[in-house]
Each structure stands twice: as C-alpha cells, then as structure tokens.
Design a protein around this motif. Structure first.
Motif, mmCIF file in Angstrom:
data_model
loop_
_atom_site.group_PDB
_atom_site.id
_atom_site.type_symbol
_atom_site.label_atom_id
_atom_site.label_comp_id
_atom_site.label_asym_id
_atom_site.label_seq_id
_atom_site.Cartn_x
_atom_site.Cartn_y
_atom_site.Cartn_z
ATOM 1 N N UNK A 312 0.801 -1.224 0.000
ATOM 2 C CA UNK A 312 0.000 0.000 0.000
ATOM 3 C C UNK A 312 0.832 1.272 0.000
ATOM 4 N N UNK A 313 2.140 1.119 0.079
ATOM 5 C CA UNK A 313 3.006 2.297 0.140
ATOM 6 C C UNK A 313 3.772 2.540 -1.143
ATOM 7 N N UNK A 314 3.205 2.178 -2.264
ATOM 8 C CA UNK A 314 3.922 2.355 -3.535
ATOM 9 C C UNK A 314 4.145 3.837 -3.844
ATOM 10 N N UNK A 315 3.170 4.686 -3.498
ATOM 11 C CA UNK A 315 3.348 6.131 -3.720
ATOM 12 C C UNK A 315 4.504 6.647 -2.863
ATOM 13 N N UNK A 316 4.523 6.257 -1.581
ATOM 14 C CA UNK A 316 5.587 6.705 -0.682
ATOM 15 C C UNK A 316 6.954 6.186 -1.129
ATOM 16 N N UNK A 317 6.966 4.954 -1.661
ATOM 17 C CA UNK A 317 8.229 4.379 -2.123
ATOM 18 C C UNK A 317 8.782 5.168 -3.304
ATOM 19 N N UNK A 318 7.911 5.502 -4.259
ATOM 20 C CA UNK A 318 8.344 6.277 -5.422
ATOM 21 C C UNK A 318 8.759 7.688 -5.019
#
Length: 509
Positions: A312-318
């Motif tokens: 669920x943290x793909x945005x934060x990872x990018x």
C-alpha cells in the motif's frame, strides 16, 4: 590493544563484528548464505556454508581493521536457535541442518504430548511442546532417516558446531539447550522425563556448560582456515535471542526490552522462570548465570510494516526515491496525521499466523472498523498500532510478576519516532532508544566473550557500551485513549476465532 571478535550466525548470513577491549565497535563484515525452503514447511541449511562464512568474514575483518590476528583476545558467538544438526564422531555433518523455521516434526510433538501433557511440559521446559524445537526435530530424523540417526554422535545448534570446528570440543550452553525444549529449567540439565518421553538416546545431546565458558582454543587446523592465531580463546556465547538480551542491557531482574525486527518480541529478565497461566509466553535460560529471560515473540512485527510498504506504500516508495529518503519516513509522516486509535480502525497483525500471545497458526490478518471517512493515514497507523497492541498483551503478562515502567527498544522498527512514541503511549512506559539499533546480538556476544575471557569484570560492561539516542515518555492523553482501544483489539480477535477455524477447515479440503 586487544580485541573481541563476535560472530552472529543468523538465518541469512554471518555477521562478524570487532570490538575493542573498551567495548567500542570497530568494524564489521557480513557474508550471506542460502536457506532451502521446501515441502511447504521444511527449512534446511548447509552447515558448511556457516563454516565458510566464519572463515571468510574472519579473514576479511582482520584485513579491514588492519590489525594483527594475535591482537584478537577472544572469539565468541551469537547463533540461530532451535535447530538440529546431526554430526558423527569426527564432527562431520550427516545431513543438512533442520533450522528453527522448520515445522515438519508435528507427529513427533504429538507423540511427546501423549506422554507428557502440554501444561506439564511447559512447566519443565519453559516452552510449549511443538515442532519448532530441537528434540522434536531429532525425533523426526530417528523416525524418517534411521541410518542418519544411528550414525549421529551429537546434535548441535549453529554456534555449537562452529565452536566444535574451532576447538574440537563438544558443548552447548543453557540458552541453546533451552531451544532444544528438553532442558529442565530448574536444574539447567537435560530433563530425564522429556528425553525419556521422546525416546531419544540422551547421549546424543552435548554437555551443557555456562555461556561464558572458554570452550577451548583455536586449533592449528582452524587457524589456517580462518586467519586466527592458534591458541586464541573461544567462548561459547549464546543463542541470538539471549545475546540480544545482553546487548539491550536486560541483564538483571526487571530490565526489559522490545525488539521490532521482521518478527517482534518483548523480553525481560527474572531470577526465576515465569509461567503464564495461559502459556502465552515462554522462558529461556539467560546467558547471565542464575537468571532467566521470560519472552513473548510474535510472528510478524516489522514484517507487517514492510508488507504495508510493499502493498500500500507504492506512492511513498516512489516519492522517497525521488527525494532521497526512506519510504518509511513518508509512511510515518502519513501515519502521524491519524490520532491514537486510528479513527476506529483496528488491524490484527497475524499475517503469518501467530505465536505469542495467541499461539494460533490459523489466525490471519484483518482490518476491522473501516468506514467511508477513513483515510490512508488511518490504515498506515493501524498497522503499527496492531503490532504494538499485540506486544502489549505480552508485556502485561510479565507485569503481573515484575514491575516494568521502562523499556529499551531495538531493531529496525525503532528508527521512526512515530512508532517509538506509540510504544510509549500503548505500553504507558518510558522508552529508551539506543544509538546502535541493530547491533544488540553482536554486542551481547561480545560482552559474553569479554566476561568469559576476563576482559570485562561482569555483564555490566554493556552499560558502558549502550549509548542512548533518545528517550520518550507517554503522552497522558494518548495513553488514556488507548485504554478502550486495547479492549476492542482483544474483542476483535476473540470474535474472529470461529471464523479462523472455519477458514482453516475450508483450506484443508
């Protein structure tokens, strides 16, 4: 200047760490090795990979530090526990080691339970009778590989095998002996009752000596392969869980710590074993002579946090990659927007079933209380809270016997202030965070080696080595808000018990 060499034989590799005689961290070296997972719940490693890692890291560390091998006064160990390595009279492995994660010995655990009721077993060994431990795994070898069992001279854990390779001596010590689950915690010797119930030949179990014992000296043969000097003292050390006790300063009754790594646990130190009426926790023999370590380990602590980032943290990872930050920093920033209790969202963190405090392999993770108005910040915070609330149940079981008002926090999960403050609020305790968050096991092994070799007077040497980075105190309003959240968390789990059972039954069909 004399040095202490500490080896930490983990599941993914060996970490060699060099400490000065003052306890200062000099440098470290890591060498990875493989683990073979198969047949759904089997897990094995090649012990020759452990030995190769010891040789490689020792040589590299000596070169990296620019020291003479003769300046290393002692070698000591932290090692993965709950394994079963069968070796012959020459010390040669007869098969791969069955490691802690292996669960194949279900039938053998059931056979012991026919002879010793679960509660009686728990009172003797300090642990539940399960397939996780060494004696049950050795029974599996006997039942399924009789030719290997017949040739087995001793069964060893990882660090005990390396001690054998370095010195030619056959020993284990109380912490790893506990992980065989056939020790009598009162006498710290092999339990005649459990060994008899297992049907195992007790002579196949090694002699138990104190963790600080100088097992022997590095032989000429071992010196040629590791780069160490012949005659270097080798101290037994301890199992990795108990080395982390020492490295986190939990060396006297009441001193408590919490580790948030992939799994997570709360451990304290006591003068006698602590037996929980519901058998939610277990007790190890401590590395410090005469003491014990009551512990409760949950399956997925930091692992749940990592799962959250990945799913669920793909945005934060990018975004973190673009900003040159850790994605966990951005996840923490988001979670901080949600109040204590995550606006009514409860997360049950049972992504891998659960050990303490539930002991339910059928438990699965779940979110409850989700509403249209909930935000991503509530989801993020709820995962951290779910892990913390689960750990709090373990802590409260210890508080029935020991007053605990502060804890040291180690492991990767302690890097973020949001989670550390949450721990303070949920535990309603002062939280201390050391500067070195992921060196507890190595520091514990080093102190044990230093005490055994006479470099340190006693285990209080760790107090000089532990540099605190920050302290946090509970926020009164948040601590009060978590009161009803704790009750709801427990109610959610209890309500889902029949659902877990039903789902497990369906998956077996």
């Amino acid at each position: 200047m004399k040095y202490i060499l500490a080896h930490d034989l983990g599941t993914s590799g060996n970490k060699a760490t060099l400490f000065s005689e003052e306890g200062r961290l000099v440098t470290s070296e890591v060498h990875s090795y493989d683990c073979h997972y198969f047949n759904a719940n089997w897990a094995e490693q090649n012990p020759e990979d452990w030995w190769n890692a010891i040789c490689v890291t020792t040589k590299n560390l000596i070169d990296k530090a620019g020291i003479d091998a003769g300046d290393i006064a002692v070698v000591s160990f932290s090692g993965q526990m709950m394994g079963c390595l069968c070796v012959d009279k020459e010390g040669s492995p007869l098969r791969p080691s069955i490691i802690w994660a292996d669960q194949r010995a279900q039938a053998q655990a059931a056979a012991i339970e026919k002879e010793i009721p679960l509660r009686d077993f728990y009172r003797i060994a300090g642990h539940r009778n399960s397939a996780s431990y060494g004696i049950q795994k050795l029974m599996w070898v006997r039942d399924n590989e009789p030719e290997v069992y017949a040739r087995t001279y001793k069964t060893l854990n990882a660090k005990d095998f390396i001690v054998l390779r370095l010195t030619g001596k056959w020993y284990t010590e109380p912490s790893d002996a506990t992980s065989n689950a056939c020790i009598d915690l009162e006498t710290l010797q092999w339990s005649e009752k459990i060994v008899a119930a297992s049907g195992i030949d007790g002579d196949k179990l090694p002699e138990i000596v104190p963790s600080t014992t100088v097992a022997g000296e590095v032989t000429k043969w071992a010196a040629e392969r590791t780069g160490l000097k012949p005659g270097t003292a080798v101290v037994m050390g301890g199992g990795d869980g108990l080395c982390s006790n020492v490295g986190a300063g939990s060396i006297s009754p009441g001193r408590t710590f919490c580790c948030i790594g992939s799994s997570a646990w709360v451990a304290t130190t006591s003068s006698k074993p602590l037996f929980d009426e519901q058998m939610r926790t277990f007790t190890w023999a401590h590395i410090v002579p005469g003491l014990y370590s009551p512990t409760g380990t949950m399956q997925s602590g930091g692992g749940a946090y990592q799962w959250l980032k990945q799913r669920l943290g793909k945005y934060e990872t990018a975004a973190a990659q673009a900003e040159g930050k850790s994605p966990y920093q951005l996840i923490d920033q988001e979670a901080a927007k949600s109040p204590a209790g995550s606006n009514g969202v409860i997360f049950l963190p049972y992504l891998l079933g659960e050990r303490a405090p539930r002991w339910n392999p059928n438990a699965t993770a779940a979110w409850l209380g989700l509403k249209m108005e909930n935000e991503r910040s509530d989801i993020f915070r709820s995962v951290m809270e779910g892990v913390t609330l689960n750990l709090n149940i373990i802590l409260e079981s210890f508080r029935r016997s020991i007053p605990i008002d502060e804890l040291l926090i180690v492991g990767g999960g302690a890097k973020g202030k949001v989670w550390c403050q949450m721990l303070a609020d949920v535990f309603n305790a002062r939280i201390k965070v050391p500067a070195l968050l992921e060196e507890a096991t190595s520091m514990g092994a080093a102190v044990t080696g230093g005490v055994g070799a006479g470099i340190f007077k006693d285990f209080t040497a760790i107090d000089r080595m532990l540099e605190l980075n920050q302290e946090l105190v509970p926020d009164p309003a948040a601590a009060a808000a978590y009161g009803p959240v704790k009750e709801t968390f427990e109610a959610c789990y209890q309500a889902l018990l029949p659902v877990y059972e039903r789902m497990a039954g369906q998956s077996e069909r």
